[in-house]
Each structure stands twice: as C-alpha cells, then as structure tokens.
Design a protein around this motif. Structure first.
Motif, PDB file in Angstrom:
ATOM      1  N   LEU A  48       0.844  -1.200   0.000  1.00 28.75           N
ATOM      2  CA  LEU A  48       0.000   0.000   0.000  1.00 28.75           C
ATOM      3  C   LEU A  48       0.875   1.245   0.000  1.00 28.75           C
ATOM      4  O   LEU A  48       1.992   1.241   0.529  1.00 28.75           O
ATOM      5  CB  LEU A  48      -0.885   0.036   1.256  1.00 28.75           C
ATOM      6  N   ASP A  49       0.323   2.313  -0.537  1.00 22.83           N
ATOM      7  CA  ASP A  49       0.938   3.634  -0.480  1.00 22.83           C
ATOM      8  C   ASP A  49       0.867   4.159   0.957  1.00 22.83           C
ATOM      9  O   ASP A  49      -0.038   3.795   1.720  1.00 22.83           O
ATOM     10  CB  ASP A  49       0.158   4.565  -1.407  1.00 22.83           C
ATOM     11  N   LEU A  50       1.791   5.041   1.294  1.00 26.71           N
ATOM     12  CA  LEU A  50       1.767   5.683   2.613  1.00 26.71           C
ATOM     13  C   LEU A  50       0.516   6.569   2.780  1.00 26.71           C
ATOM     14  O   LEU A  50       0.103   6.867   3.894  1.00 26.71           O
ATOM     15  CB  LEU A  50       3.047   6.505   2.722  1.00 26.71           C
ATOM     16  N   HIS A  51      -0.111   6.942   1.653  1.00 31.39           N
ATOM     17  CA  HIS A  51      -1.335   7.756   1.705  1.00 31.39           C
ATOM     18  C   HIS A  51      -2.597   6.910   1.587  1.00 31.39           C
ATOM     19  O   HIS A  51      -3.672   7.418   1.264  1.00 31.39           O
ATOM     20  CB  HIS A  51      -1.299   8.824   0.613  1.00 31.39           C
ATOM     21  N   ALA A  52      -2.471   5.619   1.840  1.00 26.37           N
ATOM     22  CA  ALA A  52      -3.637   4.724   1.816  1.00 26.37           C
ATOM     23  C   ALA A  52      -4.581   5.050   2.975  1.00 26.37           C
ATOM     24  O   ALA A  52      -4.138   5.497   4.026  1.00 26.37           O
ATOM     25  CB  ALA A  52      -3.164   3.276   1.950  1.00 26.37           C
ATOM     26  N   PRO A  56       8.784  11.960  -0.249  1.00 22.68           N
ATOM     27  CA  PRO A  56       8.470  11.414  -1.564  1.00 22.68           C
ATOM     28  C   PRO A  56       8.651   9.888  -1.615  1.00 22.68           C
ATOM     29  O   PRO A  56       9.514   9.349  -0.928  1.00 22.68           O
ATOM     30  CB  PRO A  56       9.497  12.108  -2.473  1.00 22.68           C
ATOM     31  N   HIS A  57       7.831   9.246  -2.443  1.00 20.91           N
ATOM     32  CA  HIS A  57       7.819   7.780  -2.507  1.00 20.91           C
ATOM     33  C   HIS A  57       8.984   7.281  -3.360  1.00 20.91           C
ATOM     34  O   HIS A  57       8.835   7.039  -4.556  1.00 20.91           O
ATOM     35  CB  HIS A  57       6.510   7.285  -3.100  1.00 20.91           C
ATOM     36  N   ILE A  58      10.132   7.136  -2.695  1.00 20.43           N
ATOM     37  CA  ILE A  58      11.312   6.676  -3.438  1.00 20.43           C
ATOM     38  C   ILE A  58      11.632   5.215  -3.117  1.00 20.43           C
ATOM     39  O   ILE A  58      12.651   4.696  -3.546  1.00 20.43           O
ATOM     40  CB  ILE A  58      12.536   7.579  -3.146  1.00 20.43           C
TER      41      ILE A  58
HETATM   42 ZN    ZN Z   1       1.209   8.642  -1.803  1.00 18.56          ZN
END
Ligand code: ZN
Length: 495
Positions: free
Chosen positions: A139-143, A163-165
């Motif tokens: 999952l994304d951290l913004h889920a 940022p999603h690196i």
């Molecule tokens: Zn995100």
C-alpha cells in the motif's frame, strides 16, 4: 511452486469533478499474463515482486495476473469498480492453483458506491482463493487502511517514504515476507490501529531530518529490525477523500505474536498522534509567493508547490491561480507552469508552431475552484509528453500524457498536456525542450513528492495555498461524510 503477482493502482481525489473510468486505466497501460512479467520486471512494486521471486532459491514459477493502473483523479464510476474487481478475479481464476499471491495496491481508490475499493477487492480475492493461500499486499503511505483490508490480507506492506522513493523496495519487502511465510513457516500476526487524524502532506518529507516524518520513518526501520517483527508501517492518508472511514493508520506484523504486534502498534500510534501538530507547514498565498519569486528568481531556481492543483494528489491540473500571477511579471529566466487541456492541445496542433492561441486557458476540468484565463499565447512547440520516469512514485515507469504543446507569454512557458500525469516531473519539462533546473521559477503541481527531484537543485522552495481540489488547508473545505471528531477539523479529537 506458483506465485501470482498483480496490481491495482489509483489514488482517488473525491473533490475532482472528473470521474475515473475504465478508459483511464486502458490509456495508462494495462498489461496481462506473461507480458506483465516481461515488461514490469524493473518497474515499481511489480518489479520488486518479480526480482525478489527470481532470487528465491526455490525458483518459483511467477505468474502474471494483470496490471490495472490509472493516474490519480476523481471518484471511479460504479461500473469501473465492478470491472476492476472482475478483471483481477478472472486473472486469478486463470492462474489457479497458486501457492501465494502478491498484489500491489494503492489503498485510496474510491468508487461511487464503494469507498473502500481495495478492501472490497481483497475480500473478493480472499473468498476466491480461500483462507490458506498467503495473500500479501503493498500500500501507499497515503492509503486509507481499513479493517476489511487487514482482515483479508495476511500482511499489508506500506511504503516508508514520502516522496515515494521506495516503491520498488516495498515490492521487495513484500516478496521477502511471502517467502518467510511459505518457506520459513512464519505466521503473520497483524495489529492495526486507526487514528482520528489526517496529516497535512506538504511537510511530511521523510528525507528531511527536520521533519516529523523523518523521525517516524526511522522508527519504522528500527521496528523492522526487532526480533519477531516482520513489517511495520504507517499510513498518514490522502486527505482529499470525503468518505466515512477516513483516518490515519498504523500496521505492525509480527511472527505469531499478537501481544508484541499490539504493543508496538500502540506505541507507534501514540507517537504519531502526539506528533500531529508538527505536520503543519508554512503557506503563502499565490500573489505573495509569485511576487517573492519574481524578486529573487535571477539568483537561482525557485520552486513553488501548487499543491492545491497537484496532479499527483488527483487534482485536475488546470487551475489558473498561479498562472494568473505569473503573467503579471517580467522574468529574467523562464517561469514554467503546466496545464492539462486536450482542447488547447488540439487547437494548437490545428494552428501550428508560431501561431497564436487565442485562449482562454484552464479552469475547465477544475470548474469548482478555478476559472478560465483569457490570455493570448504564442505556440512555441508541439511535442509528445512520453518518457520513462524514476524518482518519486516510480522506478522506470512509462508515462504518456499524449500530444502536448508549449505556449508562451513573454518568458512564462506553459506546458499543456492532453492527459493528466506527473506535472512536477523534470522529464516532462525536458520532453518539452525546457530545462527545469535553469528556470527562474517552476510551478510544481505536487505537495511534497517534487522535492525528490528539486530539493538539491532549488535555491528556494515555497508551498502555495490556493483554492483547489487538493488544498493544503483541507480542513477548511466542505466535507460531509468523514467521521467526526477528526483532527485537524476538530481540535478536541482524542486517541
Ligand atoms: Zn502517496
């Protein structure tokens, strides 16, 4: 041994008036079966899955399910949700029997009748495969993590960075965990805490040692080194979702030790809750931000984050708030700004390079918070916004925003694409023949992720507060379905 891998990826923004449809997924690039394994082996979470599976001594057979991606945008239609779920289920039925499944999900996909698309999809997959086949999802951290997601997955593995690196690395962590389940016999015990808070995104930079997010990322990494801990994650959630179950979440997965998982999840959740006020960021209004940028842009690049129209946050990408200010000034070095407008691109192609586009510009896709700008511009160049992106959100991800054009008004360069996409990406400006790093000012339609590309290049970065579908001061907007009390809407929310 057969392991199946698939992806369903979109971040929804319920304020964006443009619905997400099946066509958006088809245009972004659906891949199925063996093609998925061949083409996605070095891209994002799927690449992380595939390369990790290839490194297992057991040499499992890797079965491609389907990759269903769409760029962040408005609420998905009901038909789109049904189609997505059925596509994934059909691919699993063809792939069965499988010994394990790895799914790359975002976690904030919302459709008209289903606010928890990933929860519904995980539930449907679980019903199909039964209780014994391990199912690990990223999952994304913004889920917006829900109880339904937790109940139906053996483990949820979240990005650690914004940022999603670490998109690819998150896929690797999920692949390694699946091997521990299947080969080493670990038994995931997942603790889940939901917090009545939504963290502002702009200052949540896990690469900035002064940010609260940096400290929390370090804590996650420390937790994952503890004996017995399989994965730890926190989701500070995408704020621009008016849905009933909105809130941040903490996940800790241990090896068959619910008490340890519970204790560590409580500790992490308390830490996040007590840090919530540190997420606030300094905001400037559009007029002040552009005036300040104009005064000092000759000395080096100034990046202004137009987070309220961030296409990475699902906004429409055609707000004119910043453009309106930019054209009031002379610029010694170029001022770069972007718009999404298939109509302007088509008209520019008809008129040709050197012609005059009569306007208006923008304010069409976002007709809630922005208005069209009457402005004549020169058609500077026609190009295809097609490139391979790495950095925030991506490792070797193919992007195609379609036929595009650069319009100019003095030294203001307006990059107009047919479709939405990463409107912060250096590769977009480069595809347009512009150098983003030698510009005077660059408007990044991104709240935080743009920093991965520009933090080391920019002399100054400012976050702008303008009206839009992904505003930094979201709690001042009209939400009707969110649970209350919820921080920062309600200062008296408690955890
Ligand atoms: Zn995100």
């Amino acid at each position: 041994m057969r392991i199946a891998v698939g992806q369903l990826w979109q971040e929804t923004n319920t304020f964006n008036p443009t619905p997400t449809s099946r066509r958006d997924f088809e245009e972004f690039g659906i891949v199925r079966g063996p093609d998925l394994i061949e083409r996605m082996a070095d891209t994002n979470e799927l690449g992380g899955f595939i390369q990790t599976l290839r490194s297992w001594p057991e040499k499992p057979e890797i079965v491609g399910l389907v990759r269903l991606p769409a760029w962040p945008s408005g609420t998905a239609t009901a038909a789109t949700f049904t189609w997505l779920r059925d596509e994934l289920l059909a691919a699993i039925m063809v792939a069965e029997p499988c010994d394990g499944i790895l799914l790359a999900l975002h976690g904030a996909l919302v459709s008209e009748l289903e606010p928890d698309v990933e929860g519904a999809v995980l539930e449907a997959v679980r019903q199909l495969i039964g209780p014994r086949v391990p199912l690990v999802a990223t999952l994304d951290l913004h889920a917006n993590v829900t109880q339904r997601m937790v109940r139906n997955a053996d483990a949820l593995v979240l990005y650690h960075t914004a940022p999603h690196i670490d998109v690819f690395e998150t896929g690797q962590r999920a692949g390694q965990l699946l091997r521990r389940i299947l080969i080493d016999g670990v038994r995931p015990s997942m603790a889940f805490r939901k917090l009545p808070m939504v963290a502002p995104v702009e200052n949540a930079n896990t690469q900035d040692s002064a940010s609260v997010s940096f400290r929390l990322r370090e804590e996650l990494e420390r937790l994952e080194l503890q004996p017995g801990v399989l994965v730890a994650g926190l989701a500070t959630v995408q704020p621009w979702l008016d849905i009933p179950d909105l809130g941040s979440a903490v996940i800790v997965v241990t090896n068959n030790d619910p008490a340890q998982a519970s204790r560590l999840a409580d500790h992490l959740a308390t830490n996040l809750w007590q840090s919530r006020h540190e997420y606030a960021s300094e905001l400037l209004n559009a007029a002040d931000a552009v005036r300040e940028a104009n005064a000092s842009h000759a000395d080096g690049l100034i990046v202004l984050s137009d987070c309220a129209d961030a296409t990475t946050s699902g906004s429409p990408g055609d707000s004119t708030w910043l453009l309106r200010e930019l054209i009031n000034y002379c610029w010694k070095r170029p001022a770069l700004v972007t718009l999404v407008s298939p109509e302007v691109v088509a008209e520019s192609h008809r008129l040709g390079v050197g012609g005059t586009h009569p306007g208006p510009l923008g304010g069409v896709r976002d007709n809630r918070f922005s208005t069209p700008l009457e402005l004549q511009t020169r058609i500077e160049c026609l190009f295809e916004a097609r490139f391979v992106m790495s950095g925030h959100l991506a490792r070797n991800m193919a992007i195609d925003m379609g036929p595009s054009v650069v319009l100019s008004h003095g030294d203001v360069k307006i990059v107009v694409t047919s479709r939405s996409g990463p409107h912060f990406a250096p590769q977009l400006f480069q595809a347009a023949g512009l150098n983003p790093f030698t510009a005077g000012v660059l408007i990044a339609k991104s709240p935080c992720g743009f920093r991965a590309a520009y933090a080391s290049q920019a002399r100054l970065i400012r976050v702008v507060s303008a009206p839009g579908c992904s505003p930094p001061d979201f709690w001042t907007y009209d939400y009707r379905k969110i649970p209350r009390p919820l921080w920062p809407w309600d200062e008296d929310a408690s955890f």
